[in-house]
Design a protein around this motif. Structure first.
Motif, mmCIF file in Angstrom:
data_model
loop_
_atom_site.group_PDB
_atom_site.id
_atom_site.type_symbol
_atom_site.label_atom_id
_atom_site.label_comp_id
_atom_site.label_asym_id
_atom_site.label_seq_id
_atom_site.Cartn_x
_atom_site.Cartn_y
_atom_site.Cartn_z
ATOM 1 N N TYR A 110 68.069 -69.524 -57.641
ATOM 2 C CA TYR A 110 67.515 -70.569 -58.502
ATOM 3 C C TYR A 110 66.078 -70.220 -58.883
ATOM 4 N N SER A 111 65.337 -69.698 -57.880
ATOM 5 C CA SER A 111 63.962 -69.266 -58.154
ATOM 6 C C SER A 111 63.955 -68.127 -59.165
ATOM 7 N N HIS A 112 64.903 -67.221 -59.047
ATOM 8 C CA HIS A 112 64.984 -66.094 -59.984
ATOM 9 C C HIS A 112 65.292 -66.592 -61.396
ATOM 10 N N LYS A 113 66.112 -67.638 -61.503
ATOM 11 C CA LYS A 113 66.430 -68.208 -62.817
ATOM 12 C C LYS A 113 65.169 -68.799 -63.453
ATOM 13 N N ILE A 114 64.357 -69.476 -62.645
ATOM 14 C CA ILE A 114 63.074 -69.997 -63.143
ATOM 15 C C ILE A 114 62.215 -68.833 -63.629
ATOM 16 N N PHE A 115 62.162 -67.763 -62.835
ATOM 17 C CA PHE A 115 61.349 -66.589 -63.181
ATOM 18 C C PHE A 115 61.756 -66.007 -64.531
ATOM 19 N N THR A 116 63.061 -65.888 -64.764
ATOM 20 C CA THR A 116 63.524 -65.263 -66.005
ATOM 21 C C THR A 116 63.207 -66.105 -67.239
ATOM 22 N N ASN A 117 62.907 -67.380 -67.035
ATOM 23 C CA ASN A 117 62.598 -68.255 -68.168
ATOM 24 C C ASN A 117 61.095 -68.451 -68.381
#
Length: 780
Positions: free
Chosen positions: A64-71
């Motif tokens: 989930y943190s990685h998804k935030i990072f990619t955005n």
């Protein structure tokens, strides 16, 4: 709940306040939604604060943190480093490398002096040497090779990947070194067990701190140089808890258990606070010393300082109580433990087995929520240890069905069970399994396989295993020497002993038991005496009771009964049952009935419950026709509750082990066995066989004697083997007693009449019957 009225007014200071209140994923999502709706997420600092909080929170999944990072649209070095670090901390270092590669591919190059230390640390965690070398190249290319933090992580990475030489090269070429650099290089040498290199580096250190000294104590302890570790410990101006623990653990690892406990007492009396690690080490020392009283005192200390509920300490206590024989205290700890792990269950099972409580161990084993190879191996080894060989093989088959790969310890126990049950086919399957799965055949496993093949009469397979072993210990040579001897290949046995000496393998006391055993199997009196003398004069080995027993048996079998008795009378220790048995057996074999009667009477007085002595003396009286004395001996046996061990023979057919007792009529295929016995009788009669009724030393008529002889356990097993196994494979039988003369003569003729090789292992040796002759050359 966050008010929607705040959506248009959220600021960076609001964000910090909200994160202080955030305790769950739902609240975090509300904050995240507000930053997205207000556009605050597009601010690089705000985005970095959001990602940092996300990756630090246990309730937010790393993906989930990685998804935030990619955005995040305006990423910077801090944001990339935050994501790199999160992957490494969550034990997903490969993901950090994938992310780094995507950064390079996209040409972003958000790299600062924190980036490479994080990524290199990830390679250390994942033991990824190849990726670590790639990063090292990038470090040089990007100009960070002079950064001491980068250098220290490179030194650590190469060390944990087993490349201590490369670590030293990085260390030597670094223009800047701090105390961490020296400690990292020293830790690399400690990890690699490089004592001399570590000592040189330690001596070169411009400043030594407690960490460096502790590392050296750990290394010296691991390498058995405990006196040097103690000297270093004594020379330390400042010591911490790790210093004491390192030295105590060093004593414990080197089996200096009393020293470990004494140092612990000194530590405690000096007011040094203890921790879980040092208490576990001391409990291990108590276990090896079998000092339950001391262990109880340490247990009390653990309760006093509040460590009792720690799972590692609980496991150490369970192990200590079990090893010391107090399985009930171990069980109490196990039953009341709130945090049990797999080691807890395995320790309790081992405790039950140690105390011979196999049923309790199996019941606990069956209840285990999960099992590892240690669980299976402990239970299988327990069965083998207590001679439950059928259960050993059955449980191993269950292990196979469960898909658990056995280790060397498991296989040693299972191969040993095959040896005892003469289950050659299952033993061969195990050998093939080991080869197919590429398991390392160490000295113990290899020796066990050699022993199994030799004791199943398969000499060629035993030799093949021996020749295929990379490391051959003295035990491997001993197994081969003894194996040749018991299989009637005495010449090869003694040749192997000479070859062993040429290979500069020093024989031990077991070797000479095997060599003397070889001599006694062929009546090589002079050679046996020469080997006995060389054991003492050349190798300074003090003869023990087994060596004297072999010498007595050698002389007695050769008819030198008086000389054998003289050896017993001049031995420096009291003769054991086997030695007396060899002498009285020699008296019976060579017709020295007076000596046999005198010794037999003496032995019955010394060992009134030993069935073998009663039977031998009874047989000596029967051979003289002295039925009155026979009845007297039988009456004495009845009075003392002594029961003659019944003859028992074991044979394997189609992977199933069948057992026959003398006179047995209970086998489900008895009708076929009786038919084959009748056919055996007809064929043997045509070859001139007459039953040796002299072997039946009872006052009964001749016809009944013949009937008794025909139903000896080995004859029943031979009859079964003739129709239940297929040629040209030999019929392999194990008998618990010495084969009688009549069965020996019959087996020779059966091998000729049915053109089948018959291999019988009795209590003393193998008999390979082929084409009407035996490998023992009728000397047994």
């Amino acid at each position: 709940m966050i008010s929607t009225n705040d959506i248009t007014t959220i600021t960076l200071s609001d964000l910090d306040t909200l994160f202080l209140q955030c305790r769950n994923l739902n609240f975090f999502n509300q904050v995240l939604c507000q930053t997205i709706c207000t556009g605050l997420i597009n601010d690089a600092y705000a985005a970095s604060r959001i990602l940092k909080f996300s990756t630090d929170s246990t309730f937010v999944h790393i993906d989930y943190s990685h998804k935030i990072f990619t955005n995040v649209q305006n990423s910077n070095g801090f944001i990339w480093n935050t994501m790199f670090r999160a992957f490494v901390q969550r034990n997903r270092p490969r993901d950090s490398m994938f992310l780094y590669k995507s950064m390079i591919k996209d040409g972003l190059l958000c790299i600062d002096n924190y980036t490479y230390p994080i990524l290199i640390q990830g390679c250390s965690v994942g033991f990824a040497e190849f990726e670590g070398r790639e990063l090292h190249g990038h470090v040089v290319k990007m100009g960070f090779e002079g950064d001491v933090y980068v250098v220290n992580n490179l030194v650590n990475m190469y060390s944990v990947c087993g490349r201590v030489g490369d670590a030293r090269k990085v260390f030597d070429e670094s223009p800047l070194r701090d105390l961490v650099s020296w400690n990292s290089m020293l830790a690399g040498y400690v990890l690699g067990g490089c004592v001399e290199e570590a000592k040189l580096l330690f001596g070169m250190m411009p400043r030594r701190n407690v960490i460096a000294s502790n590392s050296m104590i750990v290394l010296l302890g691991k390498c058995g140089r405990v006196s040097e570790a103690r000297q270093l410990f004594n020379d330390m101006e400042e010591k911490d808890l790790v210093s004491w623990t390192a030295l105590i653990s060093g004593y414990e690892q080197n089996m200096m258990y009393e020293e470990a406990f004494d140092l612990f007492l000194t530590m405690y009396n000096d007011g040094i606070s203890v921790d879980e690690v040092v208490i576990v080490a001391v409990l291990s020392a108590c276990s090896h010393l079998s000092s339950i009283r001391t262990g109880e005192l340490v247990h009390s200390l653990a309760v006093k300082v509040g460590f009792e509920t720690y799972v590692n300490l609980q496991n150490a206590l369970i192990h200590m109580y079990s090893i010391c024989g107090d399985v009930f205290s171990a069980k109490k700890l196990f039953n009341t433990g709130r945090y049990l792990d797999l080691i807890s269950w395995n320790s309790m099972i081992s405790g039950y087995i140690k105390c011979g409580m196999l049923e309790n161990a199996r019941a606990l084993f069956d209840k285990m929520p999960e099992k590892d190879v240690v669980s299976w191996s402990s239970m299988i080894s327990g069965y083998a240890q207590f001679d439950k060989f059928s259960e050993t093989l059955a449980l191993f088959h269950e292990m196979q069905c469960a898909g658990v790969k056995p280790d060397e310890t498991t296989l040693v126990s299972v191969v040993s069970a095959c040896t005892q049950l003469a289950a050659l086919e299952q033993g061969k399957w195990l050998d093939a399994y080991i080869r197919k799965n590429g398991l390392k055949v160490n000295t113990i496993l290899g020796t066990t396989l050699i022993n199994m093949y030799m004791k199943c009469g398969s000499v060629e397979n035993a030799v093949e295993v021996f020749e295929g072993m990379e490391e051959k210990g003295v035990s491997s040579w001993n197994a081969l020497i003894l194996g040749f001897a018991i299989n009637g290949q005495v010449g090869k046995s003694l040749e192997t002993f000479e070859e062993m000496k040429k290979c500069r393998v020093v024989p031990n006391e077991i070797t000479f038991v095997a060599v003397l055993g070889a001599c006694r199997h062929m009546g090589l009196v002079e050679e046996g005496r020469r080997y006995f003398d060389s054991m003492v004069n050349e190798y300074n080995i003090e003869p023990n009771i087994k060596h004297y027993g072999c010498l007595v048996d050698l002389l007695g079998r050769s008819g030198l009964v008086k000389a054998a008795e003289e050896v017993i009378n001049t031995m420096p220790m009291a003769p054991d049952v086997a030695t007396w048995g060899a002498l009285i057996g020699a008296c019976k074999k060579h017709g020295d009935k007076e000596t046999g009667e005198r010794i037999g009477r003496k032995l019955i007085q010394l060992e009134p419950e030993h069935d073998g002595f009663h039977v031998l003396l009874s047989n000596i009286y029967a051979s003289k026709g002295n039925w009155e004395n026979v009845m007297e001996i039988r009456g004495m046996m009845s009075q003392h509750g002594v029961v003659k061990t019944p003859g028992c023979s074991v044979i394997e057919a189609d992977g199933v082990v069948h057992e026959f007792l003398a006179g047995d009529k209970s086998h489900p295929r008895m009708e076929e066995i009786d038919g084959m016995l009748a056919e055996m009788g007809r064929r043997l009669k045509r070859l001139g066989y007459t039953p040796g009724v002299g072997e039946v030393l009872l006052d009964i008529d001749e016809e009944e004697k013949e009937t008794n002889l025909s139903r000896h356990s080995e004859k029943l097993a031979i009859a079964f083997g003739l129709f239940a196994t297929s040629g040209p494979a030999p019929i392999r039988i194990i008998k618990n007693l010495r084969i009688c003369g009549d069965c020996h003569a019959a087996a020779k003729l059966v091998s000729e009449a049915f053109d089948r090789e018959i291999v019988i292992r009795d209590r003393h040796r193998f008999h390979h019957f082929k084409h009407g002759s035996c490998s023992c050359m009728d000397y047994w």
